[in-house]
Design a protein around this motif. Sequence first.
Motif, PDB file in Angstrom:
ATOM      1  N   ASP A 103      -6.885  -0.171   6.334  1.00 47.29           N
ATOM      2  CA  ASP A 103      -6.815  -0.919   7.592  1.00 47.29           C
ATOM      3  C   ASP A 103      -5.682  -1.934   7.598  1.00 47.29           C
ATOM      4  N   ARG A 104      -4.963  -2.078   6.507  1.00 50.54           N
ATOM      5  CA  ARG A 104      -3.864  -3.029   6.432  1.00 50.54           C
ATOM      6  C   ARG A 104      -2.515  -2.398   6.797  1.00 50.54           C
ATOM      7  N   VAL A 105      -2.469  -1.089   7.005  1.00 52.74           N
ATOM      8  CA  VAL A 105      -1.192  -0.406   7.225  1.00 52.74           C
ATOM      9  C   VAL A 105      -0.983  -0.117   8.698  1.00 52.74           C
ATOM     10  N   THR A 106       0.257  -0.086   9.099  1.00 51.87           N
ATOM     11  CA  THR A 106       0.630   0.258  10.468  1.00 51.87           C
ATOM     12  C   THR A 106       0.698   1.776  10.611  1.00 51.87           C
ATOM     13  N   PRO A 107       0.717   2.280  11.854  1.00 52.03           N
ATOM     14  CA  PRO A 107       0.855   3.733  12.032  1.00 52.03           C
ATOM     15  C   PRO A 107       2.088   4.305  11.336  1.00 52.03           C
ATOM     16  N   ALA A 108       3.198   3.592  11.389  1.00 53.96           N
ATOM     17  CA  ALA A 108       4.409   4.102  10.726  1.00 53.96           C
ATOM     18  C   ALA A 108       4.219   4.168   9.218  1.00 53.96           C
ATOM     19  N   VAL A 146       0.838  -1.200   0.000  1.00 58.00           N
ATOM     20  CA  VAL A 146       0.000   0.000   0.000  1.00 58.00           C
ATOM     21  C   VAL A 146       0.873   1.250   0.000  1.00 58.00           C
ATOM     22  N   VAL A 147       1.970   1.221   0.738  1.00 52.48           N
ATOM     23  CA  VAL A 147       2.901   2.355   0.708  1.00 52.48           C
ATOM     24  C   VAL A 147       3.445   2.549  -0.710  1.00 52.48           C
ATOM     25  N   ALA A 148       3.734   1.427  -1.384  1.00 56.99           N
ATOM     26  CA  ALA A 148       4.203   1.530  -2.767  1.00 56.99           C
ATOM     27  C   ALA A 148       3.137   2.134  -3.659  1.00 56.99           C
ATOM     28  N   ILE A 172       2.518   7.355   4.101  1.00 61.27           N
ATOM     29  CA  ILE A 172       1.478   7.636   3.107  1.00 61.27           C
ATOM     30  C   ILE A 172       1.009   9.079   3.223  1.00 61.27           C
ATOM     31  N   VAL A 173       0.845   9.573   4.444  1.00 58.46           N
ATOM     32  CA  VAL A 173       0.440  10.966   4.648  1.00 58.46           C
ATOM     33  C   VAL A 173       1.497  11.919   4.071  1.00 58.46           C
ATOM     34  N   ALA A 174       2.770  11.585   4.259  1.00 53.48           N
ATOM     35  CA  ALA A 174       3.828  12.427   3.692  1.00 53.48           C
ATOM     36  C   ALA A 174       3.762  12.434   2.164  1.00 53.48           C
ATOM     37  N   ALA A 175       3.474  11.275   1.590  1.00 57.95           N
ATOM     38  CA  ALA A 175       3.366  11.208   0.130  1.00 57.95           C
ATOM     39  C   ALA A 175       2.168  11.985  -0.378  1.00 57.95           C
ATOM     40  N   ALA A 176       1.099  12.104   0.445  1.00 59.01           N
ATOM     41  CA  ALA A 176      -0.115  12.799   0.028  1.00 59.01           C
ATOM     42  C   ALA A 176       0.111  14.286  -0.198  1.00 59.01           C
ATOM     43  N   GLU A 177       1.229  14.824   0.272  1.00 57.86           N
ATOM     44  CA  GLU A 177       1.528  16.232   0.017  1.00 57.86           C
ATOM     45  C   GLU A 177       1.725  16.517  -1.482  1.00 57.86           C
ATOM     46  N   MET A 178       1.964  15.456  -2.277  1.00 58.34           N
ATOM     47  CA  MET A 178       2.167  15.642  -3.713  1.00 58.34           C
ATOM     48  C   MET A 178       0.854  15.627  -4.491  1.00 58.34           C
ATOM     49  N   LEU A 179      -0.249  15.346  -3.832  1.00 63.13           N
ATOM     50  CA  LEU A 179      -1.533  15.312  -4.523  1.00 63.13           C
ATOM     51  C   LEU A 179      -1.919  16.700  -5.011  1.00 63.13           C
ATOM     52  N   GLY A 180      -2.670  16.733  -6.115  1.00 63.65           N
ATOM     53  CA  GLY A 180      -3.095  18.007  -6.667  1.00 63.65           C
ATOM     54  C   GLY A 180      -4.595  18.101  -6.791  1.00 63.65           C
ATOM     55  N   GLY A 181      -5.060  19.214  -7.363  1.00 61.56           N
ATOM     56  CA  GLY A 181      -6.484  19.415  -7.562  1.00 61.56           C
ATOM     57  C   GLY A 181      -7.247  19.405  -6.248  1.00 61.56           C
ATOM     58  N   ASP A 182      -8.373  18.689  -6.243  1.00 62.35           N
ATOM     59  CA  ASP A 182      -9.204  18.604  -5.039  1.00 62.35           C
ATOM     60  C   ASP A 182      -8.841  17.432  -4.160  1.00 62.35           C
ATOM     61  N   LEU A 183      -7.773  16.700  -4.485  1.00 64.16           N
ATOM     62  CA  LEU A 183      -7.441  15.470  -3.766  1.00 64.16           C
ATOM     63  C   LEU A 183      -6.808  15.708  -2.393  1.00 64.16           C
ATOM     64  N   PRO A 184      -6.058  16.795  -2.148  1.00 65.48           N
ATOM     65  CA  PRO A 184      -5.495  16.974  -0.806  1.00 65.48           C
ATOM     66  C   PRO A 184      -6.557  17.012   0.286  1.00 65.48           C
TER      67      PRO A 184
END
Length: 959
Positions: free
Chosen positions: A362-367, A335-337, A372-384
Amino acid sequence: MTLSWETVDELARRNDRSALIRLLAAATPAERAAAAPVVAAGVTALPADPDMDARTVYALAVVGTAPSAARAVTLLRRPALWAWNWDESALFLTLADALDLPWTGDLGARLAARLPARDPWPDDWFFAAALMRAGGVTPPVTEGVVRSWVRSLVRRWKPAGPIPPLVARLRDDPWRDTLLPAVFEIDTIGADAGGVVVADATPAFPAAVAALAREGTLERKTVLAATVDRLLRGGRPNDLRPFVLLHDELAPTVDESSTHALDYARLLAAGPGAVATLAQRCLKAVDGAGRLELETLLEVSAETLVRREKTLVKAQLSWLAAVARREPARSGDVVVAIAGAFGHGALDVQERALDLVAKHRDRVTPAELDRIVAAAEMLGGDLPARAASLFAAAPAPVSAAAAAPPVGGALPSAGGFSLVAAPVAQMPPPIADVAELAGELAVLVHAQTGVGWERVLAALVAFHSAGAGETLAATLLPVIDRYPSWFEPSRWNAGSPFVALGLAIRAAIAAAARGGPQPAAPAGRGDPGASVAAGRGDPEASVLAGRGDPETSVPAGRGDPEASVPAGRGGNDPVRQELAAAVRVAWQEGRRGRPHSSLSPRPDGVLALRVAEVAVHLAGTMVPAIVATPTHVNGTLDAGVLLRRLQRAEAEGWQPWPFDFEQALLRVPHVADDLVAARAARLTSPAGRQFAQWLASGGLPDPISAPFTQPGERGRDGGWTWDVPVPRRIVATLRPARDGGLRLERQLLTLTPAEHPVHTPSDFRSTEDVLAMVLPHHREVAAAWALAEVAALADQNQRDTARHLFPLLAECTGPVGPAMAYALAYALAAKHEPDRAATVDTLLTLAAAGASFAALVGAALADLGGDGTIKLTRVLPALTDLHRAGASAAVWELLVAALPPLLTTTARTVPDLLELASQVAVTLGVRGDLVPGLAEVAARAGSTRVTKEAKRLHSILNP
């Protein structure tokens, strides 16, 4: 009949080949050896282009008398024997058999070794191959040989009877094992192996190689390894396509694919689209068999998920989602990938990845969630905002632009970027001495530039007026004598500025030999023999800028070009008389071009006219300096510099030459410094008063331009004709905004295009900067003249016009009108990336300078892209680059103009343009119903991508 050169020459001129073969066969070895140097000397002395049939007879004489293959090859490669082997090789083999030559095969091998690598002539290969087969010699493995061999297999140029299938010919080829491996090793051979006899057919060479591998003639393992290795080296799509087809024909098993799993991983990450798709398919088969390491999959996915090919990326996402379900113990890593696709440039890919992450949250650990949250900073448009809600995190910080979203008025650029226009570079310093002038003259022959022309012209006049005639003769004559095809007149170079420049150089040298040029008449007291045309001699009646009839009188010292050629001083020279007539026609009628003028009627003809003016006047009345030499490389001439030049002329009592002076006026900016204008008003010479009036009136008014549609023309077969090759092309018309004015402006500002598109236009190729420098403050004029060439970048896949012209137009000034807008639109859709990159740079420069262009370019893109005149798929990356470079406001204005008409079409790129608009809208924080027709598309039922992206943009604009 004796074996002498006279006999050989006579038989060659009669094309009597049989007689020569009988003569050579009847001669003894000693007689042939004695004749060898005689034949060699005769061949060496041949003219460059003897009769084609005679060349074969001369070549037979060479082969029949030469002592060795090496000596024969040396003579056969003489320019006079070019295409000597046009006929079948049987003739030469007959001679070789008659003479029992031991080196027939060696001759073939030596000829084969000299085949050019890039485009060998088929006859050369067939001839050499016949000799090598007759002599039992294996060909050398060179690029030219391998290319020729492949081409001879793919397409039989000289079939003798029915042609067996390619697989049979390749199976029986004696040189297959020697030359076939090189097809995989020489990177540029692929396009030849992918050749076809009939257009759109499937290449037969890959299928033939695969068939031989299946039957065991070729070792399958070796062929597959060589194919994968060739794909790994990369290259152009045409060179790789046959190897992709060969790989598909081989259809590797899972065991074979497992052996090359790491190779396929490299190809998936970095290979071209078709190669990456092949690699993805093989890796999925290996993974399905449980033989692919998960770490390999995760590592290659990190690079694959940010590739531009959305189909490939979406397939990778689906593959990873299946692996996450299959491997619950490692699903968090998978999922991180998947979240790596948040960095993709397309919003629909980002959205797909976000949906998959949400499904497996629900399959991912807090770490792992933190990553994933850090990667979400690259989202654009209305996705953030969606990501923030999904991950129960605070919304991402809003940019300053978005915090105060504008509804109208000026738009900011992208956050963090500041567009600043770079200053235009100044002209290089003047040429320092005659030796440097000679060097610049030679450079001009090999790569002419507007800057080079201006420096050479100014230096020639300056050194001539300074009395450097002897030095000019000693230094410049060898240069112009070295390039006679450039400087000497012929039917091919009529109207060339080089011919006029050669005449000007010789005139300067001749004038120096006679004791120098005649002194100029004081301003206002015009020497009637050198300056004022009959019937037009009132120097006070000269035309002032912006008023008066351009056909009226001539300022003193700037008159009839014929009158300024002193009798008995070269005035009877035909070339000089022709140039003098062309200058006179330009002065009397404001016209270049036929009749009575060999100078080009296009803007580049102004340069030729100015050089002709120098050539005509240089031996007459002395003018010690060119006044139109620009101060900046884009052709701009600082008004203060021109003021000083005219002050000098007034103080020394001379007037500038008329077209040189008009060119100077056209280069002065429209708005001059008040101090310069005040000082210009104090000038008293005719040129000085005209300059003052030019500044006061604001210079040349902007011309009137309008788009003009050139429809294509269909031939009898229903296809577009060769000379009118495209369905539709938009060019531009030009007309002056006033009557009268300068003599140059009427033709410069008048353009009536042809009725139909011109095939591969090239009027300004290699002279783009000459065009731009004629009117540096009217870039719309240059764009109108060059628009057909720019359009051909997109509709005929030509290249380099935008790369050379647009940086110059970006540094010019003047409003962007229809011609410039359509030129930019066409160039954004150019086939070749360097032209598109130059267009992006030009748009950034225009945006930094505050030019108004975006709406016009957007409308032009909609017009050209709505019916497929241009490929909007080429435009999208350029617009994305503009947005990322900081020109977001210009991109938004362009899209707002382009989208409404495109929404009513079926253009494939509309969803991508809507997606880009969403990204730009979020960056700028714009709000409101700013895109007409968007709400109606967003309200449609269904889940087409157009509808989805319209809904996204509408929700961003109307939260």
